[in-house]
Design a protein around this motif. Structure first.
Motif, mmCIF file in Angstrom:
data_model
loop_
_atom_site.group_PDB
_atom_site.id
_atom_site.type_symbol
_atom_site.label_atom_id
_atom_site.label_comp_id
_atom_site.label_asym_id
_atom_site.label_seq_id
_atom_site.Cartn_x
_atom_site.Cartn_y
_atom_site.Cartn_z
ATOM 1 N N HIS A 7 -4.272 -9.324 0.079
ATOM 2 C CA HIS A 7 -5.134 -8.137 0.159
ATOM 3 C C HIS A 7 -6.599 -8.516 -0.054
ATOM 4 O O HIS A 7 -7.479 -8.088 0.700
ATOM 5 N N TRP A 35 -2.639 -2.110 -4.994
ATOM 6 C CA TRP A 35 -3.920 -2.677 -4.555
ATOM 7 C C TRP A 35 -4.029 -4.045 -5.213
ATOM 8 O O TRP A 35 -3.877 -4.174 -6.424
ATOM 9 N N ARG A 54 0.811 -1.214 0.000
ATOM 10 C CA ARG A 54 0.000 0.000 0.000
ATOM 11 C C ARG A 54 0.850 1.273 0.000
ATOM 12 O O ARG A 54 0.473 2.284 -0.584
#
Length: 337
Positions: free
Chosen positions: A158, A153, A148
């Motif tokens: 994640h 992303w 991050r």
């Protein structure tokens, strides 16, 4: 000494080592645990690599005092910045496995595995997400890929944590209703998401984010809108990474390969890949979207063969042979002894 290439693919979840000769014949292959320097530290990484290299040398019938190869091609998760590549190169050279060595990010190995010349763009989405590009004139484009803090992303970790986050918020009223809630509860074998969170907090359960990633994809496939929005965001991120690299290298209008790989992308069938292909068809209409069908360690070996100047026949032999070879784990060889 017969010319040999020592290829190392050091990923977050596993490490693969391949020893091949200049004709592309596989002499040995072993596999061990993930050893990214960012996850386990530089010293432990090299212990794992050294143990696996020793096992590969043993399989190939080499003397313990003999150099393993003419060239080492090590492409590693965690080799994200020039400083890291320099530190890792110094350590690899210190171990003396070969006369020459190159250390780079493992996404370059993915690109080489998916192309005939290492030219194009590769996007990997496994434990994390990354992208590299190489132009025909040698220019490269890459991202720091530090998570991050470097604008990333995506990645299995994640997305898995997102599945838990969305389920918890659906249960306590802060988020939208979603089928992720019962799916996550079933995954942990609890009665509520709050109970799962409490167990994780006290170390009584493991938040296996990669397993939760698959839970999210399964829920999205059932039609759940909340889960589908996460998948759509992943499609956007993979597409943007490729588009930016293509643009920075002036390749948007060129017939170039875009290679996709990593467990998250390859494990979703055409759900993500098909959507990425449709989006890139608009921004880079001549790009050829390919899902890599060989592991990155083969790409590392091909880069090594390129470095020592072998023939195209060696590449064909390696590509043809590898799929039929059994992988021999060497988990007992990773302690560095």
């Amino acid at each position: 000494m017969t010319d040999r290439v020592l290829a190392i693919d050091g990923g977050n979840s596993k490490t693969a080592v391949l020893l091949v000769d200049a004709d592309g014949q596989v002499l040995a292959q072993v596999r061990g645990p993930g050893a990214s320097p960012q996850n386990v530290g530089l010293r432990r990484s090299l212990e794992v690599f050294d143990g696996l290299v020793r096992e590969a040398a043993r399989q190939a019938g080499l003397s313990p005092d003999e150099r393993v190869a003419r060239h080492t091609a090590a492409y590693l998760a965690g080799a994200d910045l020039p400083r890291e590549e320099q530190e890792l190169t110094a350590e690899v050279e210190r171990h003396g496995w070969s006369e020459t060595s190159v250390v780079g990010n493992d996404t370059f190995a993915l690109l080489r595995a998916g192309t005939t010349d290492g030219i194009g763009v590769a996007v990997v989405c496994g434990a994390g997400i990354n992208c590299v590009g190489v132009a025909e004139d040698g220019r490269t484009h890459r991202f720091p890929a530090l998570g991050r803090i470097s604008g990333d992303w995506g990645g299995g970790g994640h997305i898995g944590s997102e599945a838990l986050w969305l389920a918890v918020r659906a249960e306590d009223g802060r988020g939208a209703s979603t089928a992720l809630l019962p799916a996550v509860v079933a995954h942990f074998g609890t009665t509520t998401a709050a109970e799962a969170v409490e167990r994780i907090h006290f170390g009584e359960a493991e938040a296996d984010e990669h397993a939760l990633c698959q839970v999210l994809f399964d829920v999205a496939a059932s039609g759940d809108r909340v889960a589908q929005e996460v998948v759509e965001r992943l499609v956007e991120e993979v597409s943007v990474l490729a588009e930016v690299s293509l643009r920075r290298l002036d390749l948007l209008a060129e017939p170039v390969d875009v290679v996709l790989g990593g467990g998250v992308l390859t494990g979703t069938g055409d759900v993500v890949v098909g959507a990425v292909r449709e989006r890139l068809a608009r921004s880079a209409p001549l790009a050829r979207i390919r899902v890599v069908d060989l592991p990155p360690v083969v790409g590392a070996a091909l880069l090594g063969l390129d470095a020592i100047g072998t023939s195209p026949a060696a590449e064909l032999r390696l590509r043809s042979a590898y799929a039929d070879l059994p992988v021999e784990p060497a988990l007992d060889a990773v302690a560095g002894g």
